[in-house]
Every structure is written in structure tokens, then in C-alpha cells.
Design a protein around this motif. Structure first.
Motif, PDB file in Angstrom:
ATOM      1  N   GLY A   1       0.798  -0.999  -0.086  1.00 36.07           N
ATOM      2  CA  GLY A   1       0.046  -0.072  -0.055  1.00 36.07           C
ATOM      3  C   GLY A   1       1.030   1.175   0.001  1.00 36.07           C
ATOM      4  N   LEU A   2       0.423   2.344  -0.785  1.00 39.75           N
ATOM      5  CA  LEU A   2       1.289   3.629  -0.769  1.00 39.75           C
ATOM      6  C   LEU A   2       1.267   4.039   0.489  1.00 39.75           C
ATOM      7  N   GLY A   3       0.259   3.885   1.314  1.00 34.12           N
ATOM      8  CA  GLY A   3       0.139   4.419   2.688  1.00 34.12           C
ATOM      9  C   GLY A   3       1.463   3.930   3.643  1.00 34.12           C
TER      10      GLY A   3
ATOM     11  N   ASP B   1       3.657  15.393  -0.174  1.00 31.53           N
ATOM     12  CA  ASP B   1       2.917  14.920  -1.285  1.00 31.53           C
ATOM     13  C   ASP B   1       3.969  14.942  -2.630  1.00 31.53           C
TER      14      ASP B   1
ATOM     15  N   ARG C   1       5.397  11.672  -3.088  1.00 30.69           N
ATOM     16  CA  ARG C   1       4.324  10.816  -3.307  1.00 30.69           C
ATOM     17  C   ARG C   1       4.198  11.037  -4.959  1.00 30.69           C
TER      18      ARG C   1
ATOM     19  N   ILE D   1       4.959   8.169  -7.913  1.00 36.01           N
ATOM     20  CA  ILE D   1       3.815   7.843  -8.933  1.00 36.01           C
ATOM     21  C   ILE D   1       4.225   7.872 -10.454  1.00 36.01           C
TER      22      ILE D   1
ATOM     23  N   TYR E   1       1.077   1.715 -10.321  1.00 32.36           N
ATOM     24  CA  TYR E   1       0.442   2.166  -9.261  1.00 32.36           C
ATOM     25  C   TYR E   1      -1.092   2.065  -9.584  1.00 32.36           C
TER      26      TYR E   1
ATOM     27  N   PRO F   1      -4.613   3.425  -8.336  1.00 36.07           N
ATOM     28  CA  PRO F   1      -5.220   4.392  -7.537  1.00 36.07           C
ATOM     29  C   PRO F   1      -6.407   3.874  -7.078  1.00 36.07           C
ATOM     30  N   GLU F   2      -7.223   2.995  -7.802  1.00 35.98           N
ATOM     31  CA  GLU F   2      -8.412   2.580  -7.170  1.00 35.98           C
ATOM     32  C   GLU F   2      -8.310   1.823  -5.801  1.00 35.98           C
ATOM     33  N   ARG F   3      -7.068   1.041  -5.717  1.00 33.30           N
ATOM     34  CA  ARG F   3      -6.677   0.445  -4.377  1.00 33.30           C
ATOM     35  C   ARG F   3      -5.480   1.163  -3.668  1.00 33.30           C
ATOM     36  N   ASN F   4      -5.001   2.377  -4.177  1.00 36.08           N
ATOM     37  CA  ASN F   4      -3.972   2.908  -3.666  1.00 36.08           C
ATOM     38  C   ASN F   4      -2.788   1.978  -3.287  1.00 36.08           C
ATOM     39  N   GLU F   5      -2.456   1.305  -4.106  1.00 36.87           N
ATOM     40  CA  GLU F   5      -1.686   0.210  -4.091  1.00 36.87           C
ATOM     41  C   GLU F   5      -0.653  -0.003  -5.267  1.00 36.87           C
TER      42      GLU F   5
END
Length: 198
Positions: free
Chosen positions: A124-126, A133, A136, A140, A147, A149-153
Motif C-alpha cells: 500500500g502507498l500509505g 505530497d 508521493r 507515482i 500504481y 489508484p483505485e486500491r492505492n496500491e
């Protein structure tokens, strides 16, 4: 262990009977102690005796546990060392997720599916140690379509080596370099912006 006893224990029809017979073979191995020593086998009966004069096999409890189909006891379990291991960029290895697929043996040479050794790394990106930012956004741009984006993964795939272990090591090294590069480029951009300001 006496080969004669083990061979006699092997001719059983079921697994449970074989395990029980093997357990008994270890305990009565002192019957063939002379034969074992003559043939050069390492008979445990000649080295360890119980107080009653019979041989006590160190594997007796293990075979008994298998025969009774009980779960492994604590002393047979390999425990993982406590404490988190971090990559050079600061990512904890606990947040990394790996996926592989076993296709089985194919009918034609080379008898291995082309995706047998492919490894997918997901994180996960988190969970990445990004401080702002800008870092980040730079990361990306580096990874592009990897990457989601819908899963932030972040998802990385490797099939370069004919070994899952090597592909896993390669993915971990690449993730480490990606994060370090993103942080370095973001810092350079901030330094240039600072110098450009009057």
C-alpha cells in the motif's frame, strides 16, 4: 538406527501402522545392535540406555505424535524472531505482500510453465515512508501504471529469473531503489525551488 528394524517397520499397509511400527523399531533396535555394529550402521542402542536397561529413542515422542495425528508440539515449531526488519528506505518487511502461482508440470519440454517463477509484490502507498505530497507524486510518476489508484496500491512483477527466491529479492531491491530515488528527486526539486526564490 538399525536398518533391519526400519525395514521391518516399512512393510505396513497404512501410514498410521507404519508410524507405530517405526516407533517400536526405534525402541527395540538393541536386538540387532551387534548386527548394526558389524555392518557399520550407527545404532543408537549402543550409545544410550535407560535406567531399566532398554533403549529410549529420542524420536519416540515424535513418532507417537504422528501416529496419533496430534498437532506439532512447541519444541517442533520454528518460531520467527521478534522485531521488525526494515529496508534501507525504511519500509517494514511486514507490510510487503507476495503472490506466486503454481501451474504444475506441463506435458511438453521444458515441462515448466512460463509463469511458474513469476512473483508479484504488493504494498500500500500509505505504508511507504513518504514525507510529503511531492515525494508521493514523484514516486507515482516513476512507477507509472504499476500504481493502482483505485486500491492505492503499488504492484511490481518480476519474471526475470528461473527462481522465485531471486525474483522476490529483485522486487524488494527495486522497491527500495524506487523509494530512495523518489525521495532524492523530490529533495533536489525542493532545493532548486529554494535557490530560484529571491
Amino acid at each position: 538406527v538399525c536398518i533391519t528394524c526400519v525395514r521391518g517397520a516399512a512393510g505396513r499397509s497404512t501410514l498410521q501402522q507404519t508410524l507405530k511400527a517405526a516407533s517400536g523399531a526405534f525402541s527395540r533396535c538393541n536386538i540387532h545392535a551387534d548386527e548394526c555394529n558389524t555392518r557399520g550402521y550407527a545404532s543408537a542402542a549402543t550409545t544410550e540406555k535407560s535406567s531399566s536397561g532398554g533403549y529410549d529413542s529420542p524420536f519416540k515422542g515424535f513418532f507417537q505424535m504422528m501416529a496419533e495425528e496430534r498437532p506439532s508440539e512447541k519444541n517442533f515449531i520454528t518460531t520467527r524472531k521478534s522485531g521488525k526488519q526494515l529496508l534501507q528506505c525504511g519500509i517494514s518487511e511486514d507490510v510487503l505482500s507476495f503472490r506466486t502461482t503454481n501451474y504444475g508440470r506441463t506435458m511438453q519440454p521444458p515441462y515448466v510453465h512460463h509463469g511458474e517463477f513469476k512473483v508479484t509484490l504488493k504494498v500500500g502507498l500509505g505504508d511507504l515512508p513518504l514525507e510529503n505530497d511531492l515525494e508521493r507524486d514523484v514516486l507515482i510518476k516513476i512507477v507509472g501504471q504499476r500504481y493502482l489508484p483505485e486500491r492505492n496500491e503499488l504492484r511490481l512483477i518480476s519474471n526475470q529469473f528461473a527462481s522465485r527466491i531471486e525474483n522476490k529479492r529483485y522486487l524488494v531491491a527495486m522497491l527500495d531503489k524506487i523509494v530512495l530515488s523518489a525521495k532524492s528527486l523530490a529533495q533536489e526539486a525542493l532545493d532548486e525551488k529554494t535557490k530560484a526564490e529571491p
